[in-house]
Write a protein that holds these residues in place. Structure first.
Motif, PDB file in Angstrom:
ATOM      1  N   LEU A 268       0.839  -1.204   0.000  1.00 42.53           N
ATOM      2  CA  LEU A 268       0.000   0.000   0.000  1.00 42.53           C
ATOM      3  C   LEU A 268       0.874   1.255   0.000  1.00 42.53           C
ATOM      4  O   LEU A 268       0.548   2.250  -0.670  1.00 42.53           O
ATOM      5  CB  LEU A 268      -0.932   0.001   1.206  1.00 42.53           C
ATOM      6  CG  LEU A 268      -2.212  -0.823   1.075  1.00 42.53           C
ATOM      7  CD1 LEU A 268      -2.926  -0.930   2.421  1.00 42.53           C
ATOM      8  CD2 LEU A 268      -3.152  -0.209   0.031  1.00 42.53           C
ATOM      9  N   SER A 269       1.976   1.220   0.734  1.00 43.53           N
ATOM     10  CA  SER A 269       2.891   2.360   0.743  1.00 43.53           C
ATOM     11  C   SER A 269       3.522   2.554  -0.637  1.00 43.53           C
ATOM     12  O   SER A 269       3.676   3.689  -1.111  1.00 43.53           O
ATOM     13  CB  SER A 269       3.977   2.155   1.801  1.00 43.53           C
ATOM     14  OG  SER A 269       3.418   2.030   3.093  1.00 43.53           O
ATOM     15  N   ALA A 270       3.896   1.455  -1.281  1.00 39.68           N
ATOM     16  CA  ALA A 270       4.448   1.550  -2.633  1.00 39.68           C
ATOM     17  C   ALA A 270       3.396   2.068  -3.610  1.00 39.68           C
ATOM     18  O   ALA A 270       3.709   2.870  -4.513  1.00 39.68           O
ATOM     19  CB  ALA A 270       4.964   0.182  -3.082  1.00 39.68           C
ATOM     20  N   GLU A 271       2.157   1.635  -3.441  1.00 34.43           N
ATOM     21  CA  GLU A 271       1.078   2.119  -4.307  1.00 34.43           C
ATOM     22  C   GLU A 271       0.850   3.609  -4.114  1.00 34.43           C
ATOM     23  O   GLU A 271       0.552   4.346  -5.072  1.00 34.43           O
ATOM     24  CB  GLU A 271      -0.213   1.348  -4.016  1.00 34.43           C
ATOM     25  CG  GLU A 271      -1.311   1.556  -5.045  1.00 34.43           C
ATOM     26  CD  GLU A 271      -1.040   0.821  -6.345  1.00 34.43           C
ATOM     27  OE1 GLU A 271      -0.405   1.422  -7.240  1.00 34.43           O
ATOM     28  OE2 GLU A 271      -1.463  -0.340  -6.465  1.00 34.43           O
ATOM     29  N   MET A 272       0.989   4.088  -2.882  1.00 36.23           N
ATOM     30  CA  MET A 272       0.861   5.519  -2.627  1.00 36.23           C
ATOM     31  C   MET A 272       1.923   6.299  -3.387  1.00 36.23           C
ATOM     32  O   MET A 272       1.663   7.393  -3.910  1.00 36.23           O
ATOM     33  CB  MET A 272       0.958   5.798  -1.129  1.00 36.23           C
ATOM     34  CG  MET A 272       0.704   7.257  -0.766  1.00 36.23           C
ATOM     35  SD  MET A 272       0.908   7.592   0.992  1.00 36.23           S
ATOM     36  CE  MET A 272       2.706   7.516   1.125  1.00 36.23           C
ATOM     37  N   ASN A 273       3.145   5.743  -3.474  1.00 35.60           N
ATOM     38  CA  ASN A 273       4.195   6.399  -4.253  1.00 35.60           C
ATOM     39  C   ASN A 273       3.782   6.554  -5.711  1.00 35.60           C
ATOM     40  O   ASN A 273       4.020   7.601  -6.328  1.00 35.60           O
ATOM     41  CB  ASN A 273       5.493   5.596  -4.169  1.00 35.60           C
ATOM     42  CG  ASN A 273       6.125   5.635  -2.797  1.00 35.60           C
ATOM     43  OD1 ASN A 273       5.977   6.603  -2.062  1.00 35.60           O
ATOM     44  ND2 ASN A 273       6.836   4.575  -2.446  1.00 35.60           N
ATOM     45  N   VAL A 274       3.183   5.518  -6.277  1.00 36.25           N
ATOM     46  CA  VAL A 274       2.758   5.564  -7.675  1.00 36.25           C
ATOM     47  C   VAL A 274       1.699   6.639  -7.873  1.00 36.25           C
ATOM     48  O   VAL A 274       1.772   7.459  -8.797  1.00 36.25           O
ATOM     49  CB  VAL A 274       2.222   4.191  -8.120  1.00 36.25           C
ATOM     50  CG1 VAL A 274       1.763   4.242  -9.573  1.00 36.25           C
ATOM     51  CG2 VAL A 274       3.286   3.114  -7.951  1.00 36.25           C
ATOM     52  N   VAL A 275       0.705   6.659  -7.000  1.00 37.08           N
ATOM     53  CA  VAL A 275      -0.400   7.613  -7.134  1.00 37.08           C
ATOM     54  C   VAL A 275       0.101   9.044  -6.983  1.00 37.08           C
ATOM     55  O   VAL A 275      -0.283   9.941  -7.753  1.00 37.08           O
ATOM     56  CB  VAL A 275      -1.495   7.296  -6.097  1.00 37.08           C
ATOM     57  CG1 VAL A 275      -2.545   8.400  -6.059  1.00 37.08           C
ATOM     58  CG2 VAL A 275      -2.157   5.959  -6.419  1.00 37.08           C
ATOM     59  N   LEU A 276       0.957   9.289  -5.995  1.00 35.68           N
ATOM     60  CA  LEU A 276       1.441  10.649  -5.762  1.00 35.68           C
ATOM     61  C   LEU A 276       2.356  11.126  -6.886  1.00 35.68           C
ATOM     62  O   LEU A 276       2.252  12.266  -7.352  1.00 35.68           O
ATOM     63  CB  LEU A 276       2.181  10.712  -4.428  1.00 35.68           C
ATOM     64  CG  LEU A 276       1.328  10.569  -3.163  1.00 35.68           C
ATOM     65  CD1 LEU A 276       2.216  10.606  -1.924  1.00 35.68           C
ATOM     66  CD2 LEU A 276       0.267  11.662  -3.076  1.00 35.68           C
ATOM     67  N   SER A 277       3.269  10.258  -7.343  1.00 28.46           N
ATOM     68  CA  SER A 277       4.234  10.682  -8.361  1.00 28.46           C
ATOM     69  C   SER A 277       3.570  10.909  -9.712  1.00 28.46           C
ATOM     70  O   SER A 277       4.012  11.759 -10.494  1.00 28.46           O
ATOM     71  CB  SER A 277       5.354   9.648  -8.494  1.00 28.46           C
ATOM     72  OG  SER A 277       4.847   8.412  -8.962  1.00 28.46           O
TER      73      SER A 277
END
Length: 347
Positions: A268-277
């Protein structure tokens, strides 16, 4: 308003609200893309391989430590207490049943190789998950040998850093004054954040920069440390009594649940990186779809491309095509891995 229309109207109002407010739209986008990328299934695979690799890896660590400090049993016990205390549920079991590996050096080497092979299964699974989250096309992913070499190097480097963070956290909670404990806590957080950041960046072939993965690494490190505290509380207050009733079965379920929860947090933390970037918000809770919805769905279609000769055309019914892809030029070569700047790219 009829009773049957009420759920739809409530959902519509919630959808309009979250689309206007990034503080709501970003978590919604992370959860939706996590479901689109089968994040729950990837977390289950990580938990499966992690369950079989965690015990032998820790056993090898403790055995090598026994050889390294065999002249100082007190130091060996102190390091083991510090490191294994950071692994709720299984740490006490290893510590209570651990002994020196008797026999030849060849037996120890075989045990280390088997443990590393089991640990590589976890890292390879995380590689596949991160490539899925970043929508890396199949043709750009590493082959069999390359993926395992990357996994071996990552397992050694990240494993050493993770164990160092565990030892530092254990020492900070068992010795020193308040100032020393605060310093140890801060050092543990920094080491954990570094481990997650390195994993998020180097276990995917997508071009991501440190600024792309820093938010997720900090979040994962904070939640991971909270999970360690939760695991310790669970063992002390709940699981110890359950073990008396259900035996090893309760221990296995507790360990699997803890690893699965940790895998969910990491992905989920890695997915947050994708969404934010990539600014992949707002997402729609119900039709009509947003432009971001179409971008994410298009990237998932392009992700399945396995050969350079393949061409993908994406259309949405009753909407203008999101994009048309041109046929590849003559002499087209294997593309570079996708950048983190956008979820979809022309093929």
């Amino acid at each position: 308003m009829t009773t049957t229309d009420l759920p739809g109207r409530v959902l519509e109002r919630l959808d309009r609200l979250q689309r206007r407010r990034p503080v709501l739209a970003i978590p919604v986008a992370v959860l939706k893309k996590f479901g689109d990328d089968r994040g729950g299934q990837w977390a289950a695979l990580v938990a499966y391989y992690g369950f079989f690799s965690l015990f032998p890896l820790l056993l090898v660590f403790a055995t090598l430590l026994s050889f390294a400090v065999q002249d100082d049993p007190a130091l060996r016990l102190r390091i083991l207490d510090s490191a294994l205390s950071q692994f709720p549920i299984i740490g006490d079991q290893i510590q209570g049943n651990l002994g020196h590996l008797e026999g030849s050096v060849a037996a120890l080497v075989i045990g280390i190789v088997a443990s590393l092979w089991a640990g590589m299964g976890v890292v390879i699974t995380i590689q596949g998950a991160l490539n899925d989250l970043w929508d890396v096309p199949r043709r750009a992913r590493p082959n069999f040998l390359s993926s395992r070499l990357r996994a071996l190097l990552a397992l050694i480097a990240l494993g050493v850093a993770a164990l160092a963070a565990s030892v530092l956290a254990g020492v900070g909670t068992t010795s020193g004054g308040v100032g020393f404990r605060a310093l140890a806590f801060a050092g543990t957080f920094v080491l954990n954040a570094f481990v997650f950041a390195a994993a998020f960046r180097y276990l995917t072939v997508a071009r991501v920069r440190w600024r792309h993965i820093l938010p997720g690494a900090l979040l994962a490190a904070a939640v991971w440390m909270a999970l360690l505290v939760l695991g310790t509380w669970l063992v002390d207050r709940q699981l110890r009594h359950a073990t008396q009733l259900y035996g090893v079965f309760a221990l296995v379920l507790g360990l699997l649940s803890w690893i699965y929860l940790g895998a969910q947090v990491m992905l989920l933390s890695a997915e947050m990186n994708v969404v934010l970037s990539r600014r992949l918000w707002p997402r729609g809770l119900r039709p009509p779809t947003t432009d971001v919805d179409r971008l994410v769905l298009s990237a998932q279609a392009e992700e399945a491309v396995a050969l350079a000769a393949q061409d993908v055309h994406i259309h949405f019914h009753d909407l203008d095509p999101l994009h048309e892809t041109d046929p590849p030029d003559e002499g087209h070569h294997e593309p570079d891995p996708p950048d983190a700047g956008g979820p979809a790219r022309r093929l």
